[in-house]
Design a protein around this motif. Structure first.
Motif, PDB file in Angstrom:
ATOM      1  N   ASP A  48       7.523 -16.965  -7.497  1.00 17.32           N
ATOM      2  CA  ASP A  48       7.913 -16.858  -6.089  1.00 17.32           C
ATOM      3  C   ASP A  48       9.004 -15.810  -5.864  1.00 17.32           C
ATOM      4  N   LEU A  49       9.680 -15.411  -6.929  1.00 20.51           N
ATOM      5  CA  LEU A  49      10.779 -14.451  -6.786  1.00 20.51           C
ATOM      6  C   LEU A  49      10.468 -13.102  -7.428  1.00 20.51           C
ATOM      7  N   LEU A  50       9.304 -13.010  -8.062  1.00 21.75           N
ATOM      8  CA  LEU A  50       8.881 -11.771  -8.719  1.00 21.75           C
ATOM      9  C   LEU A  50       7.813 -11.071  -7.890  1.00 21.75           C
ATOM     10  N   ARG A  51       7.943  -9.778  -7.743  1.00 30.04           N
ATOM     11  CA  ARG A  51       6.886  -8.986  -7.135  1.00 30.04           C
ATOM     12  C   ARG A  51       6.678  -7.726  -7.979  1.00 30.04           C
ATOM     13  N   ASN A  52       5.410  -7.271  -8.018  1.00 26.38           N
ATOM     14  CA  ASN A  52       5.044  -6.163  -8.899  1.00 26.38           C
ATOM     15  C   ASN A  52       4.601  -4.976  -8.065  1.00 26.38           C
ATOM     16  N   ALA A  53       5.120  -3.803  -8.397  1.00 32.30           N
ATOM     17  CA  ALA A  53       4.814  -2.583  -7.637  1.00 32.30           C
ATOM     18  C   ALA A  53       3.316  -2.321  -7.545  1.00 32.30           C
ATOM     19  N   LYS A  54       2.561  -2.720  -8.577  1.00 29.46           N
ATOM     20  CA  LYS A  54       1.120  -2.425  -8.600  1.00 29.46           C
ATOM     21  C   LYS A  54       0.368  -3.115  -7.467  1.00 29.46           C
ATOM     22  N   ASP A  55       0.964  -4.132  -6.866  1.00 30.41           N
ATOM     23  CA  ASP A  55       0.332  -4.832  -5.745  1.00 30.41           C
ATOM     24  C   ASP A  55       0.719  -4.231  -4.398  1.00 30.41           C
ATOM     25  N   PHE A  56       1.511  -3.178  -4.426  1.00 29.49           N
ATOM     26  CA  PHE A  56       2.052  -2.614  -3.184  1.00 29.49           C
ATOM     27  C   PHE A  56       1.702  -1.134  -3.005  1.00 29.49           C
ATOM     28  N   GLY A  57       0.550  -0.759  -3.568  1.00 37.43           N
ATOM     29  CA  GLY A  57       0.029   0.562  -3.259  1.00 37.43           C
ATOM     30  C   GLY A  57       0.364   1.672  -4.213  1.00 37.43           C
ATOM     31  N   VAL A  58       1.162   1.373  -5.267  1.00 37.44           N
ATOM     32  CA  VAL A  58       1.464   2.390  -6.272  1.00 37.44           C
ATOM     33  C   VAL A  58       1.028   1.876  -7.646  1.00 37.44           C
ATOM     34  N   PRO A  59       0.335   2.697  -8.438  1.00 43.84           N
ATOM     35  CA  PRO A  59      -0.226   2.227  -9.713  1.00 43.84           C
ATOM     36  C   PRO A  59       0.794   2.187 -10.843  1.00 43.84           C
ATOM     37  N   GLN A  60       1.754   1.274 -10.705  1.00 41.00           N
ATOM     38  CA  GLN A  60       2.797   1.097 -11.719  1.00 41.00           C
ATOM     39  C   GLN A  60       3.007  -0.393 -11.965  1.00 41.00           C
ATOM     40  N   PRO A  78       6.414 -11.174   0.583  1.00 40.12           N
ATOM     41  CA  PRO A  78       5.053 -10.637   0.703  1.00 40.12           C
ATOM     42  C   PRO A  78       4.451 -10.399  -0.679  1.00 40.12           C
ATOM     43  N   LYS A  79       3.150 -10.685  -0.800  1.00 30.34           N
ATOM     44  CA  LYS A  79       2.509 -10.602  -2.114  1.00 30.34           C
ATOM     45  C   LYS A  79       1.798  -9.275  -2.351  1.00 30.34           C
ATOM     46  N   LYS A  80       1.564  -8.529  -1.274  1.00 33.90           N
ATOM     47  CA  LYS A  80       0.872  -7.249  -1.434  1.00 33.90           C
ATOM     48  C   LYS A  80       1.168  -6.354  -0.241  1.00 33.90           C
ATOM     49  N   ARG A  81       0.756  -5.129  -0.345  1.00 31.09           N
ATOM     50  CA  ARG A  81       0.926  -4.167   0.731  1.00 31.09           C
ATOM     51  C   ARG A  81       0.028  -4.559   1.907  1.00 31.09           C
ATOM     52  N   SER A  82       0.563  -4.435   3.115  1.00 32.42           N
ATOM     53  CA  SER A  82      -0.180  -4.861   4.289  1.00 32.42           C
ATOM     54  C   SER A  82      -1.136  -3.794   4.813  1.00 32.42           C
ATOM     55  N   ARG A  83      -1.047  -2.592   4.266  1.00 37.33           N
ATOM     56  CA  ARG A  83      -1.959  -1.510   4.646  1.00 37.33           C
ATOM     57  C   ARG A  83      -2.713  -1.027   3.418  1.00 37.33           C
ATOM     58  N   LYS A  84      -3.547  -0.010   3.594  1.00 41.58           N
ATOM     59  CA  LYS A  84      -4.325   0.456   2.451  1.00 41.58           C
ATOM     60  C   LYS A  84      -3.389   1.029   1.387  1.00 41.58           C
ATOM     61  N   PRO A  85      -3.808   1.017   0.121  1.00 40.67           N
ATOM     62  CA  PRO A  85      -2.950   1.531  -0.958  1.00 40.67           C
ATOM     63  C   PRO A  85      -2.585   2.998  -0.735  1.00 40.67           C
ATOM     64  N   ILE A  86      -1.414   3.368  -1.230  1.00 39.57           N
ATOM     65  CA  ILE A  86      -0.991   4.768  -1.164  1.00 39.57           C
ATOM     66  C   ILE A  86      -1.816   5.586  -2.155  1.00 39.57           C
ATOM     67  N   TYR A  87      -2.028   5.017  -3.342  1.00 31.88           N
ATOM     68  CA  TYR A  87      -2.868   5.632  -4.373  1.00 31.88           C
ATOM     69  C   TYR A  87      -3.851   4.585  -4.886  1.00 31.88           C
TER      70      TYR A  87
END
Length: 374
Positions: free
Chosen positions: A163-175, A203-212
């Protein structure tokens, strides 16, 4: 409604600040960073020099004089005293950067805050460090933390790590970059209103389409020869990986876009040592590279087309280049010319994935607007 005022502490090169600015609803009024090279880049990007030491009485006074709403900080992870809850945060955390942040929160009572840290904070010192942090923020400073549940009896709290961890790969950047995010709202100011907020989890993911779509969208092939590894270095990396593998360890270099990987992503970019680079090597073969002798490399360039990622590729993976500073279709992100590649890697590795911050900021600011309007 007026823009919410932010203070940007442990600021690095301003990634957290920028994530909030992308909402269009915040303006920064005070910054603090004590690394002179990071300050140079920060000033280049924001036209203000953030050189301040938050551990000084002078800065404490400056904070007390500053009218602001949201405290932002990507603070370093340090060991705390084991005395923990019984003695209070001033005894348990004294001498750590968190201690100074907690003091500022206590004295200036921001409406909300965002604190960011590495995943290891959750298990640091067998979990004691994180327990002291939460106890300080919830029980002693009286803030409601998003993702942390308080016991109905009022005598403790519980949470799931996820619940306190979020990963960049779920937010539109492949890291692959898991990080801890602590969002707090002032119970003393808002009381029962906070319980009505729909902002119960990050939030668990990006709300718009991925950047990459994946790493292939980030990498620029045919890079300069200076980024290619010397053959001797490649041989050393292979030997190290082989030895670690024989011990049952998974350590060692990684070619992140090796053939056969359908949707490649990078490993976490790191500021310290070489592992951030060595676990993010790129297969980029081109004519005339193998065997070249390049200044400052002890042996000729490798014959497998293996190179390091460039600082620009790292900047894309953190959302700085190609996203957060694009204004009216124009790219405005850059480093000062006299900041070395070594410093660029360090500054980017120390920074945040801006798209993650942006999504959290959207939720945080929207919640503050609701709290302020009731």
């Amino acid at each position: 409604m007026e823009k919410f005022k932010t203070v940007d502490l442990c600021a690095g090169i301003g990634g957290i600040r920028r994530g909030f600015e992308l909402t269009g609803k915040t303006e920064n009024v005070l910054s603090a960073e004590n690394d002179k090279y990071a300050c140079k880049t920060y000033e280049h990007l924001y036209n203000e020099n953030p050189m301040h030491d938050i551990t000084t009485d002078e800065f404490k006074e400056l904070m007390n004089e500053t009218d602001y709403d949201i405290l932002l900080a990507g603070f370093p992870c340090q060991a705390f005293s084991a005395v923990g809850k019984r003695e209070g945060f001033k005894d348990a955390t004294r001498g750590t950067i968190f201690f100074y942040l907690a003091e500022m929160i206590e004295e200036t009572r921001p409406k909300a805050f965002l604190l960011e840290n590495v995943e290891g904070l959750l298990t640091h010192d067998k979990g004691n460090t994180f327990e002291v942090i939460l106890d300080t923020l919830i029980n002693q400073l009286d803030y409601r933390i998003v993702g942390v549940q308080e016991n109905l009896m009022g005598d403790g709290f519980y949470f799931e790590r996820s619940d306190l961890l979020r990963n960049a790969k779920d937010f539109g950047v492949p890291q692959n970059r898991p990080r801890v995010y602590l969002v707090g709202f002032d119970n003393q100011r808002y009381g029962e209103k906070i319980k009505k907020l729909k902002f119960r989890q990050l939030p668990k993911k990006r709300s718009r389409k991925p950047i990459y779509n994946d790493l292939n969208d980030v990498l620029v092939m045919g890079e300069d020869k200076s980024f290619y590894l010397a053959q001797g270095y490649v041989d050393t990396l292979k030997e190290h990986k082989s030895k670690q593998g024989a011990k049952g360890n998974g350590f060692g270099y990684v070619v992140v876009n090796a053939e056969g990987i359908k949707h490649p992503i990078s490993n976490a970019l790191l500021a310290t040592g070489g592992s951030g680079k060595e676990r993010n090597l790129v297969y980029d073969p081109q004519e005339g590279i193998a065997g070249l002798v390049v200044k400052n490399k002890k042996t000729p360039l490798n014959d497998e087309g293996i190179r390091m990622m460039t600082p620009d590729e790292w900047a894309k993976l953190q959302g700085f280049l190609g996203y957060a500073f694009v204004e009216n279709g124009e790219e405005t992100f850059s480093f000062p010319d006299d900041v070395s590649n070594t410093q660029r890697y360090k500054q980017l590795g120390n920074s945040v994935a801006i798209p993650v911050i942006e999504e959290i900021a959207i939720k945080l600011v929207d919640s503050l607007e609701k709290l302020e309007s009731e």
